[in-house]
Scaffold this motif. Structure first.
Motif, short mmCIF file in Angstrom:
data_model
loop_
_atom_site.label_atom_id
_atom_site.label_comp_id
_atom_site.label_asym_id
_atom_site.label_seq_id
_atom_site.Cartn_x
_atom_site.Cartn_y
_atom_site.Cartn_z
N LEU A 69 0.85 -1.19 0.00
CA LEU A 69 0.00 0.00 0.00
C LEU A 69 0.88 1.24 0.00
O LEU A 69 1.97 1.24 0.57
CB LEU A 69 -0.89 0.00 1.25
N ASP A 80 0.80 -4.83 3.23
CA ASP A 80 -0.54 -5.01 3.79
C ASP A 80 -0.55 -6.22 4.73
O ASP A 80 -1.19 -7.23 4.46
CB ASP A 80 -1.56 -5.16 2.67
N TYR A 118 -9.89 2.17 16.05
CA TYR A 118 -10.14 3.60 16.19
C TYR A 118 -9.63 4.03 17.56
O TYR A 118 -10.09 3.51 18.57
CB TYR A 118 -11.63 3.90 16.08
N TYR A 154 -4.67 5.29 8.93
CA TYR A 154 -5.36 4.75 7.75
C TYR A 154 -5.79 5.85 6.79
O TYR A 154 -5.84 5.64 5.58
CB TYR A 154 -6.55 3.91 8.18
N GLY A 155 -6.09 7.03 7.29
CA GLY A 155 -6.50 8.13 6.41
C GLY A 155 -5.40 8.60 5.48
O GLY A 155 -5.67 9.26 4.48
N LEU A 171 -3.45 6.52 3.83
CA LEU A 171 -3.29 5.51 2.77
C LEU A 171 -4.10 5.88 1.54
O LEU A 171 -5.20 6.42 1.64
CB LEU A 171 -3.73 4.13 3.28
N ASN A 172 -3.57 5.54 0.36
CA ASN A 172 -4.26 5.81 -0.90
C ASN A 172 -5.27 4.73 -1.27
O ASN A 172 -6.08 4.92 -2.17
CB ASN A 172 -3.25 5.96 -2.04
N ALA A 173 -5.20 3.57 -0.61
CA ALA A 173 -6.13 2.46 -0.85
C ALA A 173 -6.42 1.80 0.50
O ALA A 173 -5.68 1.97 1.46
CB ALA A 173 -5.52 1.46 -1.83
N SER A 174 -7.48 1.03 0.53
CA SER A 174 -7.89 0.37 1.78
C SER A 174 -7.02 -0.82 2.10
O SER A 174 -6.74 -1.65 1.23
CB SER A 174 -9.34 -0.11 1.68
N PRO A 175 -6.62 -0.95 3.36
CA PRO A 175 -5.90 -2.15 3.78
C PRO A 175 -6.89 -3.31 3.91
O PRO A 175 -8.10 -3.11 4.00
CB PRO A 175 -5.33 -1.75 5.13
N SER A 176 -6.37 -4.53 3.93
CA SER A 176 -7.27 -5.68 4.05
C SER A 176 -7.82 -5.82 5.47
O SER A 176 -8.93 -6.31 5.64
CB SER A 176 -6.56 -6.97 3.62
N LEU A 195 -9.53 -4.22 8.39
CA LEU A 195 -10.31 -3.04 8.76
C LEU A 195 -10.28 -2.88 10.29
O LEU A 195 -9.97 -3.83 11.01
CB LEU A 195 -11.73 -3.17 8.25
#
Length: 134
Positions: free
Chosen positions: A4, A19, A26, A95-96, A98-103, A105
């Motif tokens: 990522l 990843d 949170y 996480y904000g 990152l350019n893509a979502s991690p696996s 969550l």
């Protein structure tokens, strides 16, 4: 394994991270609220060896916010990107950034004992007053 990419707002700092997050959640502690300007922040914890700054190292600023945490941010645009956790050999990636979502969550809410009183958690994820049990 997927790699990522993340960056600050001005894109002068970029980083890569495998990843392979060990945990995610949170954080609602007062320090995360202050540094993000929000009710908290979504973070993922990963071994330091899976993380690398790929551009803009000279713009990276560090703030030693506690004995266990070094907050890292862009000295140009102010984006908070990650926290170094040297005592446990981990990096907490925002996480904000990152350019893509991690696996992986977010799995829980932590430090809810100090969350903002104006924020209500409405999802069904587990909540912990401080850190979740190891």
């Amino acid at each position: 394994m997927t790699t990522l990419i993340g960056s600050c707002v001005c894109s002068e700092i970029t980083f890569s991270v495998e990843d392979q997050f060990a945990y995610a959640g949170y954080c609602h502690c007062s320090l995360c609220r202050k540094s993000s300007g929000a009710s908290g922040t979504a973070i993922g914890g990963i071994l330091s060896k899976y993380f690398k700054i790929t551009k803009g190292q000279q713009h990276l600023k560090r703030y030693h916010r506690s004995a266990d945490t070094v907050s890292c941010f862009c000295g140009l645009c102010g984006s908070t990107l990650f926290g170094e956790k040297p005592s446990i050999n981990r990096v907490h990636i925002r996480y904000g950034a990152l350019n893509a979502s991690p696996s992986l969550l977010p799995q829980a809410h932590m430090h809810v004992a100090s969350k903002a009183d104006w924020y209500e958690i409405t999802d069904l994820l587990p909540q912990f007053e401080a850190f979740p049990p190891q």
